[in-house]
Design an enzyme around this catalytic site. Structure first.
Site, short mmCIF file in Angstrom:
data_model
loop_
_atom_site.label_atom_id
_atom_site.label_comp_id
_atom_site.label_asym_id
_atom_site.label_seq_id
_atom_site.Cartn_x
_atom_site.Cartn_y
_atom_site.Cartn_z
N GLU A 323 1.07 -1.25 -0.66
CA GLU A 323 0.13 -0.16 -0.05
C GLU A 323 0.45 1.39 -0.05
OE1 GLU A 323 -2.43 -0.75 3.27
OE2 GLU A 323 -1.32 0.46 5.71
N CYS A 324 0.16 2.54 -0.68
CA CYS A 324 1.26 3.44 -0.66
C CYS A 324 2.65 3.68 -1.49
CB CYS A 324 0.68 4.13 0.04
SG CYS A 324 1.34 6.56 -0.19
#
Length: 441
Positions: A323-324
Site C-alpha cells: 500500500e502506497c
C-alpha cells in the site's frame, strides 16, 4: 447494568484548523503528566501515522486511532472505556478543525460526552481569542473544558487572553517555541529521525503551564462494564507467518493493524528492505506498508537481495499486499521531487512521480465480496501505469471512484491505506489467497 464514573479525565484536544499546534500541545501535556507520574493514554482522531508515533514517544504507550467512521461507535466506546478505567489522564487529539469532516472531532466528543480542550494559536491576537473560543463552544455546541493558549509571547499577552475568556477556564498555556517538532511533505518527520526529540519533548513539557485545580475539575465520562465489550475476532490467520517490511522507508503502520493480524492468529516477523534484507524464508505472506521510499530510493534500487526475494516470493504465488509507499517501491521508476530518476524493483510496470502539491487525501473504502474495508489515502505522487486496475476504492463523502487497486498474480497493490479492524475477513484475505485476477495491458 449500572454505570460508574471513570477514574480519569478525558479531553478532546481540538482547534479551529490544522496548524494551531494540536500535536505540539498534546505531546507537551502527555510528557508533562507522564513526568508527574501519571499513566497517560493518548488517541488520535482520523487517519494518521506520524502524529501517533510522536505522541507515543511523548507518553510511552501505543497511540491508537479513535475515529467513528474507521472503527464504528461500539469499538470506539470500548477502546475509550478501557483507557479511561485504566489510566489517570486520557487525551484525544482531534483532526483538522473541531467541526471539520463527517464525522468530525466534535461528533466524536459529543458521542461520549467528552469535553473539548481548544488549542488556540495566540501569536497574532489577544482578546479575539475569546470570540473564537465562544464560537467553537456554541456552534455545535460542544461541552468545552477550557483553552490552551499556544505561542504566547509574554505574561501581559496571556493576561489579555485570560480576561477575554469570560466563564471559560484557561487550562494552560505554551510559550512560543524555539524548537518545534520538524515537518516534511507528509507531515511530521519520523521520531527516529530527530536526534534530540526527547529533549524537545522535555522542553515542551517544562514550558507548558497548567491550571491544576481547573484540570482536576474536569469530570470523567461514565462507562459500564458492557462498554468494554469488543467484537470477537475470527482466527482466520491461525498458523500463518506474515513478514512486514519495517524500516525508515516502510514506517506507516497502524498499531491496530498489527494487533488485528495477531488477534487473527498470525505470527508477525519484520525485515528491512533498506538494509537489503530478503523476505524471511518462513513467510507465508508479505505486507509492504507505506512510508518514505522516495527518501531511500538509492538504497532500495541497489538492494539486490530484497529485489530477488520479491521475484521469488511472487513466482511462488504467495500473497503480497503493498500500500502506497509499499507499492511505490515495486514500480519500474521513481522520479523524486527534484526530478531525479531512480530504479525501483520493477515488479509493477510504470513510473511514480513525486510532486509538490497533494495528489489525493481523504477517507475511502475498498468494497469486496467480504464487505467494506475502510481506510484512507494521502499521497503527493502520481502513478503512470499501463496496467488495468482490477478494482477501485470509493470515496467516503461522494462514493466517487477512488484509488486504483492493481492485481498481478499474487500481488495486490494500491495507494489506499487499509484499516484492518474495520473488516477482519477482508483484511485476512489479503494474506490468505493469491489472486488470479492478474492485471493486463
Amino acid at each position: 447494568m449500572s454505570k460508574q464514573p471513570t477514574s480519569a479525565p478525558i479531553v478532546m484536544i481540538s482547534a479551529i484548523a490544522s496548524g494551531q499546534g494540536k500535536t505540539t500541545v498534546t505531546a507537551a501535556l502527555a510528557r508533562h503528566f507522564t513526568q508527574a507520574g501519571k499513566k497517560v493514554r493518548v488517541f488520535k482522531t482520523g487517519a494518521d501515522f506520524i502524529d501517533p508515533m510522536m505522541l507515543q514517544q511523548a507518553c510511552g504507550s501505543p497511540v491508537l486511532s479513535l475515529d467513528l467512521w474507521l472503527l464504528g461507535l461500539p469499538a470506539c466506546r470500548a477502546l475509550l472505556a478501557e483507557a479511561a478505567l485504566q489510566s489517570d489522564v486520557v487525551l484525544i487529539e482531534g483532526v483538522m478543525g473541531l467541526y471539520d469532516g463527517t464525522p468530525s472531532s466534535a461528533d466524536l466528543a459529543n458521542a461520549f460526552g467528552v469535553p473539548v480542550l481548544a488549542v488556540i494559536d495566540a501569536s497574532s491576537m489577544a482578546q479575539t481569542v475569546g470570540a473564537i473560543v465562544l464560537g467553537l463552544r456554541d456552534f455545535g455546541p460542544v461541552r468545552l473544558a477550557g483553552v490552551v493558549a499556544n505561542r504566547v509571547a509574554t505574561a501581559g499577552h496571556l493576561s489579555m487572553i485570560q480576561s477575554a475568556l469570560r466563564d471559560i477556564p484557561l487550562l494552560g498555556s505554551l510559550a512560543r517555541q524555539e524548537q518545534a517538532l520538524p515537518e516534511r511533505h507528509l507531515g511530521l518527520v519520523l521520531p527516529d529521525e530527530v536526534a534530540d526529540l526527547d529533549t524537545i519533548l522535555n522542553q515542551l513539557a517544562a514550558s507548558v503551564t497548567i491550571d491544576v485545580p481547573a484540570w482536576n475539575a474536569i469530570a470523567g465520562v461514565e462507562f459500564s462494564d458492557e462498554d468494554l465489550t469488543m467484537p470477537i475476532v475470527p482466527r482466520l490467520l491461525e498458523g500463518r507467518c506474515i513478514a512486514i517490511a519495517k524500516d525508515a522507508a516502510f514506517a506507516f503502520l497502524y498499531p491496530a493493524n498489527i494487533q488485528a493480524l495477531k488477534d487473527m492468529g498470525a505470527r508477525i516477523i519484520y525485515f528491512s528492505p533498506v538494509a537489503d534484507q530478503s523476505i524471511p524464508a518462513d513467510a507465508d505472506a508479505v505486507y509492504l506498508p507505506g512510508g518514505y521510499p522516495e527518501l531511500h530510493a538509492q538504497q532500495l534500487g541497489e538492494a539486490k537481495n530484497w529485489q530477488a526475494s520479491l521475484q521469488a516470493f511472487l513466482t511462488a504465488q504467495k500473497p503480497m499486499y503493498a500500500e502506497c509507499g509499499g507499492m511505490i517501491s515495486l514500480v519500474d521508476e521513481l522520479i523524486d521531487q527534484h526530478g531525479e530518476s531512480w530504479k525501483m524493483a520493477g515488479i509493477l510496470s510504470g513510473t511514480i512521480t513525486l510532486q509538490k502539491r497533494l495528489a489525493a487525501l481523504g477517507m475511502q473504502s475498498w468494497h469486496s465480496s467480504e464487505g467494506e474495508l475502510r481506510g484512507h489515502t494521502f499521497h503527493y505522487s502520481t502513478f503512470a501505469c499501463p496496467l488495468t486496475p482490477a478494482a477501485h476504492t470509493s470515496r467516503q463523502k461522494t462514493q466517487d471512484q477512488g484509488e486504483a487497486i492493481y492485481c498481478l498474480g499474487s500481488l495486490q497493490a494500491t495507494y489506499f491505506h487499509a484499516y484492518f479492524p474495520s473488516n477482519y475477513v477482508a483484511s485476512a484475505n489479503l494474506f490468505l489467497t493469491a489472486t488470479q485476477n492478474s492485471t493486463h495491458d
